[in-house]
Design a protein around this motif. Structure first.
Motif, mmCIF file in Angstrom:
data_model
loop_
_atom_site.group_PDB
_atom_site.id
_atom_site.type_symbol
_atom_site.label_atom_id
_atom_site.label_comp_id
_atom_site.label_asym_id
_atom_site.label_seq_id
_atom_site.Cartn_x
_atom_site.Cartn_y
_atom_site.Cartn_z
ATOM 1 N N TRP A 359 29.031 -41.644 1.884
ATOM 2 C CA TRP A 359 28.151 -42.602 1.201
ATOM 3 C C TRP A 359 26.676 -42.292 1.464
ATOM 4 C CZ3 TRP A 359 30.219 -44.591 -2.715
ATOM 5 C CH2 TRP A 359 31.474 -45.205 -2.709
ATOM 6 N N ASN A 360 26.379 -41.046 1.814
ATOM 7 C CA ASN A 360 24.978 -40.644 2.011
ATOM 8 C C ASN A 360 24.308 -41.420 3.149
ATOM 9 O OD1 ASN A 360 22.682 -39.060 1.275
ATOM 10 N ND2 ASN A 360 21.848 -40.781 0.117
ATOM 11 N N ARG A 361 25.121 -41.846 4.129
ATOM 12 C CA ARG A 361 24.576 -42.670 5.205
ATOM 13 C C ARG A 361 23.503 -41.942 6.012
ATOM 14 N NH1 ARG A 361 30.131 -44.556 5.564
ATOM 15 N NH2 ARG A 361 30.215 -46.805 5.203
ATOM 16 N N ASP A 362 23.695 -40.647 6.259
ATOM 17 C CA ASP A 362 22.745 -39.937 7.108
ATOM 18 C C ASP A 362 21.333 -39.939 6.530
ATOM 19 O OD1 ASP A 362 23.698 -38.373 5.027
ATOM 20 O OD2 ASP A 362 23.741 -36.512 6.170
ATOM 21 N N ASN A 363 21.208 -40.057 5.218
ATOM 22 C CA ASN A 363 19.887 -40.144 4.585
ATOM 23 C C ASN A 363 19.453 -41.589 4.363
ATOM 24 O OD1 ASN A 363 19.360 -37.281 4.197
ATOM 25 N ND2 ASN A 363 21.028 -37.333 2.717
ATOM 26 N N THR A 364 20.387 -42.414 3.894
ATOM 27 C CA THR A 364 20.062 -43.808 3.603
ATOM 28 C C THR A 364 19.633 -44.551 4.859
ATOM 29 O OG1 THR A 364 21.660 -43.834 1.774
ATOM 30 C CG2 THR A 364 20.937 -45.962 2.631
ATOM 31 N N TYR A 365 20.318 -44.313 5.975
ATOM 32 C CA TYR A 365 19.983 -45.022 7.211
ATOM 33 C C TYR A 365 18.555 -44.712 7.675
ATOM 34 C CZ TYR A 365 24.785 -46.702 7.957
ATOM 35 O OH TYR A 365 25.997 -47.352 7.857
ATOM 36 N N LYS A 366 18.069 -43.524 7.378
ATOM 37 C CA LYS A 366 16.671 -43.209 7.702
ATOM 38 C C LYS A 366 15.735 -44.044 6.822
ATOM 39 C CE LYS A 366 17.727 -38.485 9.166
ATOM 40 N NZ LYS A 366 17.611 -37.043 8.850
#
Length: 687
Positions: A359-366
């Motif tokens: 879910w693209n978490r590594d980018n979204t969480y930033k």
């Protein structure tokens, strides 16, 4: 009879005849799929007729393109188009079986971000009978190869091909006219994709979805700073007042947000063979210091878990198609919970036993401002430790404490469970609960993985009590979305002990748990109507943060005066008085379907207008990235470059932070480690 056969064969040996045969065969199989694979809810003569004929106009248009080519090329082009169309139908059958929705370009675009372990899910979803969609293609190929049908090398007049193209457009627009008369605003309001397919067809849905995707892309580039003004006015007008009885009751406490994967409200206090499915959660639900909401709904669309996270942490809705986290998580500006709390002195961290790109978490969480993201790279991995989409919950909770104990307090920690995820698999040593007996292989093991999740939660709570974290923390639990889709109506009826279920029952089935616990809270069952969009303002007010400047579409669930209209992503709604599902209206308290009188129609129209406007406003914020134009007082925009989720970087950051503050759990209880205090019966960890 022989003359008719000869005429038919002569026709099929022409290009027009072969075109008609391919179109008719594809039309028949599409209609069969409509009736057997999808739940489109066609009611009345008009809808039934439209459902029957709607594949034809688009097929004439698409297959008709081949008629512009000469000789053998016509057959090659037609068969290629036929194969592409068959694959599209096949893919939608599989996707619909699990998600009760149709594929969108947003989902296809983001498939690379959500593909982990999907092969196992696909194996569960796929039925041998699904390959029937390719039977007509094979038949046509065989007829050509064995020359049962001869290749027609004669020229097909351009004006005849063009006439068929014009005819297809006439039929498409005529179909839309009839459909829109039966269901006004079909394409202008945010309807369920089932409506578009039911009225217009699967190909027309694809075209409309492509248009929407292109429009979304253009929206951002055309957005201007003044566009945020109408959003701010709407949010300010609809913001609910704080409740002094609860405001600041959890001020200064740590916050644990526990994400209960695919967990529905009906599981609370539910029994199978006289045994409670979730005894630990039931106890927590009834605790005197737990506020439990029994009319709390998930509001996700195709983004499912990612939509839930978007609402829980931003009070912004997911998108009608695709996943906002996948498509807009990297580039957009947000005013999310991690950033808000970071700027109030909290350490913020998310824990997830799967790959960081999911879910693209590594980018979204930033973009959201998470300081730490403890993903699968932080956990020991063995084949027996994982099932389905990642680390088993008992192992996940246990192995998370090595990082929790190092977080400077107060902290905001979100733990995302995984085991209760479709296809609800557990290895034999971990199965300790009977399956239901609905006869539905998807539904029956659901209670077994839910029970396992409950056991894992119980072990984690014992750890919190042993370490003293329970006393100094606010625990928030929420179910992210349905575990059993509306596609399983017969099984749902059995689970609810009903002979048959209505659309009203299915709407109520979308309830998920939402519980907030802290030692100083006055608990009880709260009957207010709300959803995931309301979580963030509720949490912030309990922490004593009066946030009147950031953009949030939800309102505090504990406010005494609040709008209790719950918007579903497809435009349906639930309120304390009315439940509106498509064109059907029910009384919420009784479930009775009504034909609204003039006064009721006015009330419902007002509710519907509010829902449509709220969804539209939220979409504007995400599609136009409008928060980049807004600098609210007391909030600093997130700089994504400040965050690095690599293991070595995070471990150094935790050590440096501890040396500076000395506010971790280990510092407070004067221990070097608390992992030995964590007790689990996970069979994988037994010596």
């Amino acid at each position: 009879m022989s003359s008719h056969i000869k005429k038919t064969r002569n026709l099929l040996n022409t290009r027009l005849g072969f075109f008609i045969l391919a179109t008719v065969l594809f039309w028949i199989k599409t209609y069969i799929a409509y009736r057997t694979e999808f739940t489109l809810g066609a009611k009345g003569t008009v809808q039934q007729i439209l459902l029957f004929v709607n594949p034809i106009p688009a097929l004439i248009l698409i297959f008709g393109l081949a008629l512009y080519f000469r000789g053998r090329l016509f057959y090659w082009v037609l068969m290629l188009l036929h194969l592409i169309e068959s694959i599209w139908l096949f893919a939608n059958i599989l996707y619909y079986r699990e998600f009760s929705d149709f594929l969108s370009f947003g989902i296809i675009k983001g498939s690379g971000d959500v593909q982990n372990n999907l092969g196992k899910s696909l194996a569960e979803i796929l039925h041998p009978s699904d390959f029937f969609v390719f039977v007509d293609f094979v038949i046509l190929v065989v007829l050509l190869i064995f020359k049962v049908i001869q290749v027609d090398r004669r020229k097909f007049k351009f004006r005849n091909a063009f006439a068929l193209t014009i005819l297809s457009f006439v039929l498409i627009f005529s179909e839309y006219g009839v459909a829109n008369a039966n269901r006004s605003g079909l394409l202008t309001r945010t309807f369920d994709n089932n409506y578009i397919v039911k009225y217009l067809g699967l190909n027309e849905y694809a075209a409309f979805n492509a248009y929407q995707t292109a429009k979304e892309s253009a929206t951002r580039s055309n957005a201007k700073s003044s566009d945020i003004d109408s959003v701010l006015n709407f949010v300010k007008k609809n913001r609910s007042a704080i409740n002094p009885e609860y405001f600041g009751k959890a001020k200064g406490k740590n916050v644990f947000v526990i994400h209960l994967e695919s967990f529905q409200q009906f599981l609370i206090n539910y029994k199978v063979d006289g045994k409670e499915v979730t005894p630990n959660l039931n106890k927590f639900y009834k605790n005197k210091n737990t506020i439990s909401f029994d009319n709390f709904y998930h509001q996700v669309s195709q983004g499912k878990t990612s939509d839930a996270e978007m609402m829980m942490e931003n009070s912004l809705y997911g998108l009608p198609q695709g996943s906002a986290m996948v498509t807009y998580g990297t580039q957009n500006t947000y005013q999310a919970a991690p950033a808000i709390l970071d700027q109030k002195g909290y350490t913020t961290a998310s824990f997830h036993g799967d790959v960081p790109s999911f879910w693209n978490r590594d980018n979204t969480y930033k973009s959201w401002g998470y300081q730490y993201f403890f993903d699968s790279d932080y956990y020991q991995e063995k084949p027996s430790y994982s099932v389905g989409y990642g680390l088993k919950d008992k192992i996940f909770f246990k192995d998370s404490v090595k990082y929790i104990q190092q977080l400077p307090q107060p902290f905001y920690a979100k733990l995302i469970t995984l085991t209760n995820h479709y296809p609800y698999e557990l290895d034999k040593p971990n199965v300790s609960f009977p399956a239901t007996k609905t006869g539905d292989n998807t539904v029956d093991p659901y209670v077994q993985t839910a029970h396992y999740l409950d056991q894992a939660f119980g072990e984690f709570i014992k750890y919190l009590n042993k370490t003293g974290l329970m006393k100094n923390s606010m625990i928030v639990l929420y179910g992210d979305h349905y575990g059993i889709s509306n596609n399983h109506r017969a099984a749902i009826a059995q689970l609810l002990h009903k002979k048959e279920i209505t659309d009203y029952d299915l709407a109520q089935f979308q309830k998920v748990p939402f519980m907030i616990h802290a030692d100083d809270l006055k608990g009880g069952i709260n009957h207010t109507y709300g959803g995931e969009i309301d979580a963030l303002p509720t949490i912030l007010h309990l922490l004593g943060i009066k946030d009147n400047n950031t953009v949030q579409f939800g309102n505090d669930l504990l406010s005494k005066k609040r709008d209790q209209t719950v918007a579903f992503r497809n435009g349906d709604l639930v309120s304390p008085k009315y439940t509106v599902i498509g064109s059907n209206v029910y009384l919420t308290k009784t479930g009775k379907e009504i034909t609204p009188n003039d006064e009721q129609s006015k009330e419902i129209k007002k509710l519907q207008n509010h829902v449509n406007k709220e969804l539209s406003m939220s979409d504007r914020v995400i599609l136009g990235d409008l928060l980049r134009f807004y600098n609210p007082k007391g909030f600093k925009k997130v700089n994504k470059k400040d965050f690095n989720y690599k293991y070595s970087y995070a471990m150094k950051a935790l050590k440096d932070s501890d040396n500076k503050s000395k506010k971790t759990l280990l510092d407070k209880i004067h221990k070097k480690d608390t992992e030995k205090l964590y007790k689990t019966d996970a069979p994988e960890l037994k010596k």
